[in-house]
Design a protein around this motif. Structure first.
Motif, PDB file in Angstrom:
ATOM      1  N   ARG A 168       0.855  -1.189   0.000  1.00 32.09           N
ATOM      2  CA  ARG A 168       0.000   0.000   0.000  1.00 32.09           C
ATOM      3  C   ARG A 168       0.887   1.234   0.000  1.00 32.09           C
ATOM      4  N   SER A 169       0.822   1.992  -1.077  1.00 37.47           N
ATOM      5  CA  SER A 169       1.590   3.228  -1.178  1.00 37.47           C
ATOM      6  C   SER A 169       1.055   4.265  -0.200  1.00 37.47           C
ATOM      7  N   ARG A 170       1.970   5.038   0.389  1.00 37.30           N
ATOM      8  CA  ARG A 170       1.574   6.076   1.341  1.00 37.30           C
ATOM      9  C   ARG A 170       1.324   7.425   0.669  1.00 37.30           C
ATOM     10  N   ALA A 171       1.990   7.671  -0.476  1.00 38.57           N
ATOM     11  CA  ALA A 171       1.865   9.000  -1.088  1.00 38.57           C
ATOM     12  C   ALA A 171       2.164   8.929  -2.579  1.00 38.57           C
ATOM     13  N   LYS A 172       1.407   9.706  -3.352  1.00 40.87           N
ATOM     14  CA  LYS A 172       1.660   9.883  -4.786  1.00 40.87           C
ATOM     15  C   LYS A 172       2.402  11.204  -4.958  1.00 40.87           C
ATOM     16  N   LEU A 173       3.689  11.126  -5.256  1.00 46.12           N
ATOM     17  CA  LEU A 173       4.538  12.310  -5.381  1.00 46.12           C
ATOM     18  C   LEU A 173       4.841  12.568  -6.854  1.00 46.12           C
ATOM     19  N   ASP A 174       5.158  13.820  -7.172  1.00 42.96           N
ATOM     20  CA  ASP A 174       5.538  14.173  -8.539  1.00 42.96           C
ATOM     21  C   ASP A 174       6.962  14.693  -8.547  1.00 42.96           C
ATOM     22  N   TYR A 175       7.583  14.656  -9.719  1.00 39.76           N
ATOM     23  CA  TYR A 175       9.010  14.976  -9.838  1.00 39.76           C
ATOM     24  C   TYR A 175       9.343  16.390  -9.378  1.00 39.76           C
ATOM     25  N   LYS A 176       8.544  17.351  -9.799  1.00 41.49           N
ATOM     26  CA  LYS A 176       8.857  18.735  -9.434  1.00 41.49           C
ATOM     27  C   LYS A 176       8.790  18.939  -7.926  1.00 41.49           C
ATOM     28  N   GLY A 177       7.751  18.384  -7.297  1.00 39.14           N
ATOM     29  CA  GLY A 177       7.623  18.525  -5.857  1.00 39.14           C
ATOM     30  C   GLY A 177       8.743  17.839  -5.103  1.00 39.14           C
ATOM     31  N   VAL A 178       9.117  16.624  -5.549  1.00 37.90           N
ATOM     32  CA  VAL A 178      10.203  15.893  -4.896  1.00 37.90           C
ATOM     33  C   VAL A 178      11.520  16.639  -5.048  1.00 37.90           C
ATOM     34  N   ARG A 230       0.166  23.634 -26.077  1.00 37.65           N
ATOM     35  CA  ARG A 230       1.492  24.246 -26.149  1.00 37.65           C
ATOM     36  C   ARG A 230       2.510  23.119 -26.050  1.00 37.65           C
ATOM     37  N   ILE A 231       3.743  23.400 -26.402  1.00 35.27           N
ATOM     38  CA  ILE A 231       4.822  22.426 -26.313  1.00 35.27           C
ATOM     39  C   ILE A 231       5.821  22.942 -25.285  1.00 35.27           C
ATOM     40  N   VAL A 232       6.078  22.137 -24.287  1.00 43.73           N
ATOM     41  CA  VAL A 232       7.032  22.487 -23.246  1.00 43.73           C
ATOM     42  C   VAL A 232       8.307  21.703 -23.510  1.00 43.73           C
ATOM     43  N   ALA A 233       9.410  22.396 -23.650  1.00 44.92           N
ATOM     44  CA  ALA A 233      10.714  21.754 -23.833  1.00 44.92           C
ATOM     45  C   ALA A 233      11.587  22.117 -22.643  1.00 44.92           C
ATOM     46  N   ALA A 234      11.961  21.129 -21.865  1.00 49.57           N
ATOM     47  CA  ALA A 234      12.748  21.395 -20.659  1.00 49.57           C
ATOM     48  C   ALA A 234      13.640  20.209 -20.357  1.00 49.57           C
ATOM     49  N   PRO A 235      14.837  20.463 -19.827  1.00 48.32           N
ATOM     50  CA  PRO A 235      15.702  19.357 -19.424  1.00 48.32           C
ATOM     51  C   PRO A 235      15.075  18.588 -18.272  1.00 48.32           C
ATOM     52  N   SER A 236      15.378  17.310 -18.176  1.00 50.50           N
ATOM     53  CA  SER A 236      14.836  16.509 -17.087  1.00 50.50           C
ATOM     54  C   SER A 236      15.458  16.939 -15.764  1.00 50.50           C
ATOM     55  N   LEU A 237      14.718  16.718 -14.690  1.00 53.17           N
ATOM     56  CA  LEU A 237      15.204  17.054 -13.354  1.00 53.17           C
ATOM     57  C   LEU A 237      16.144  15.968 -12.856  1.00 53.17           C
ATOM     58  N   PRO A 238      17.087  16.324 -11.959  1.00 56.49           N
ATOM     59  CA  PRO A 238      17.997  15.300 -11.416  1.00 56.49           C
ATOM     60  C   PRO A 238      17.260  14.127 -10.793  1.00 56.49           C
ATOM     61  N   VAL A 239      16.134  14.396 -10.097  1.00 58.42           N
ATOM     62  CA  VAL A 239      15.420  13.303  -9.440  1.00 58.42           C
ATOM     63  C   VAL A 239      14.883  12.287 -10.442  1.00 58.42           C
ATOM     64  N   GLU A 240      14.583  12.728 -11.660  1.00 62.79           N
ATOM     65  CA  GLU A 240      14.140  11.781 -12.673  1.00 62.79           C
ATOM     66  C   GLU A 240      15.241  10.789 -13.010  1.00 62.79           C
TER      67      GLU A 240
END
Length: 504
Positions: A168-178, A230-240
């Motif tokens: 059972r997962s405790r939390a659904k986190l996203d990359y930007k927030g992490v 729209r098209i968003v072009a951005a480098p990936s985050l380190p956490v990814e």
């Protein structure tokens, strides 16, 4: 990046775009709704589902995904263990929802994978499985294949096992927030350890000669008001990257289990040939960032900065070296070629069964091998057929992504014909040639001419403008990595064609 609205006639252009994207599904013969029999299989599997006996619901798993994701394949937990680490990696127990030989099984084999179109995804499994019962949603008790790693101080695994369990997962986190939590120093211990282990796994990747091509991602995003994209072009985050290292580690462990057991299916890719490597090295020198002797390919790629125009051009060129990937099944005898050269080790897809067909079979095979039980016949018997299924679906997914991106790019520019833009040359000029297909912009490197009449054309290259983030063909003599000024000559939503010309 600001929202690039389609102006001035937003409504008309948005309608044209919606029609073009819908037509793309028909053109490519993408799967539509699920057949009634397959849906009945899914509903019966969910209503009659039994959770695994082993109970790991006390483990505080978390998921880390893009914010909008609801088909959650993986959940993670990391703790310290002596001088090393213990990593538990839960992967959705999709096989328990798909009766072998039934209508649902047949439909998933027909689809091969989930297709992510800008006007809505086409799931591999019905949503009752992929976004509900089979998804590792926070607070929901689910079945999972749990990979249990004991890592040493350098994050190399000492032992690994995999078995079914209830989680059972405790939390659904996203990359930007992490990433923000880690950067602030206020992250949960599991996230801090993810960074610690992830960085050590990156170092191990460097040591074994693996290579990660960290290209800026282009994502098609629908505007909040629903009127256009729209098209968003951005480098990936380190956490990814750190999170991906856990998935890569699991794929490497799966490959080793199957190689030791002499049965399974690997994701393989040959090393670049000497001619391609020599050409690439010459390009790096010409673009002012030479690949020097003694630096591994992976080290060199990680040193590149996508914000620098010349280095971005190198990254695009490097992508041509990542070719020839395929699936290699085996049963009873280990194949001669087992390496995935970009990873620098044998590797298998095993961490995304909700979205990719082959992972379902790899998970079942690895669980049996890890526990000394018999591999189910349905999984073993499917091995010879999986390469063709996956290759076909991979090709279809890539074509859909390229054409969808071309369509949205044309929509972003259709009302800007005649305007000038600053641009970066991604690919230098190609010689004049007869180009009669008139189809496509830039994403496959074989750009259309915008009129489809088969006439002769002069030299052209590929440029990228920043706002809106668009990559397209440009007529004229140009050098990779240079900054140029271009003028938009042509943009058509229905044909997905964009053409710029180089200005003096």
């Amino acid at each position: 990046m600001s929202h690039q609205r389609i102006a001035p006639n937003v409504s008309e252009t948005s309608n044209q775009l919606a029609e073009a994207l819908a037509a793309l599904r028909t053109e490519l013969e993408l799967p539509a709704g699920y057949p009634a029999e397959a849906l009945r299989d899914a509903e019966a599997a969910v209503s009659g589902h039994t959770l695994p006996v082993q109970d790991l619901t006390d483990v505080p798993f978390i998921t880390i995904d893009p914010a909008s994701s609801t088909d959650l394949d993986q959940a993670l937990f990391i703790d310290r263990s002596g001088d090393g680490y213990r990593v538990l990696y839960a992967i959705s127990d999709v096989p328990s929802f798909v009766p072998p030989g039934g209508a649902l099984d047949a439909e998933t084999r027909h689809r091969g994978q989930t297709y992510y179109a800008p006007d809505g995804r086409i799931p591999l499994h019905p949503e009752i499985i992929s976004e509900h019962a089979g998804s590792l949603l926070a607070g929901q008790t689910c079945g999972a294949f749990v990979w249990d790693f004991e890592l040493d101080a350098e994050a190399e695994f000492r032992t690994v096992s995999v078995g079914r369990a209830s989680v059972r997962s405790r939390a659904k986190l996203d990359y930007k927030g992490v990433q923000a939590e880690i950067d602030s120093g206020a992250a949960d211990p599991v996230l801090q350890l993810l960074k610690e282990v992830g960085l050590k796994r990156v170092e191990l990747e460097r040591q074994r000669g693996g290579a990660s091509l960290n290209m800026p991602e282009q994502e098609i995003v629908q505007l909040p008001d629903g009127e256009g994209y729209r098209i968003v072009a951005a480098p990936s985050l380190p956490v990814e990257d750190w999170n991906a290292q856990i998935s890569l580690m699991t794929g490497m462990a799966a490959a080793q289990l199957m190689l030791d057991g002499k049965v399974g299916i690997l994701r393989t890719m040959p090393a670049p040939d000497e001619r391609s490597l020599l050409h690439f090295k010459r390009q790096t020198g010409a673009l002012g960032k030479p690949w020097t002797e003694g630096t591994s390919y992976g080290e060199y790629l990680r040193s590149l900065d996508a914000k620098d125009p010349r280095q971005l051009a190198i990254l695009h060129s490097a992508g041509l070296l990542f070719r020839g990937a395929g699936y290699t099944p085996f049963d009873g005898e280990v194949p001669d070629s087992v390496m995935q050269s970009a990873i620098g080790a044998p590797y298998a897809h095993t961490t995304a069964p909700l979205r990719r067909l082959v992972d379902r079979f790899v998970l079942v095979i690895c669980e049996a091998l890890s526990n000394g039980t018999e591999i189910p016949a349905w999984a073993r018997d499917a091995l010879p057929s999986l390469p063709e299924i996956m290759a076909s679906s991979d090709q279809l997914a890539a074509k859909m992504e390229h054409l969808a991106l071309d369509t949205v790019e044309a929509a972003l520019l259709v009302n800007h014909i005649g305007q000038e833009f600053d641009a970066v040359v991604i690919s230098g000029s190609k010689p004049a040639k007869n180009n009669g297909n008139g189809n496509g912009n830039s994403h496959n490197g074989n750009n259309g001419n915008g009129n489809g009449n088969g006439a002769q054309h002069g030299p052209y290259g590929v440029v990228q403008i920043a706002e809106p983030a668009v990559t397209a063909r440009c007529d004229g003599e140009m050098e990779s990595g240079t900054k140029v000024r271009v003028k938009l000559l042509h943009a058509d939503i229905a044909t997905r064609q964009i053409t710029f010309e180089l200005l003096p």
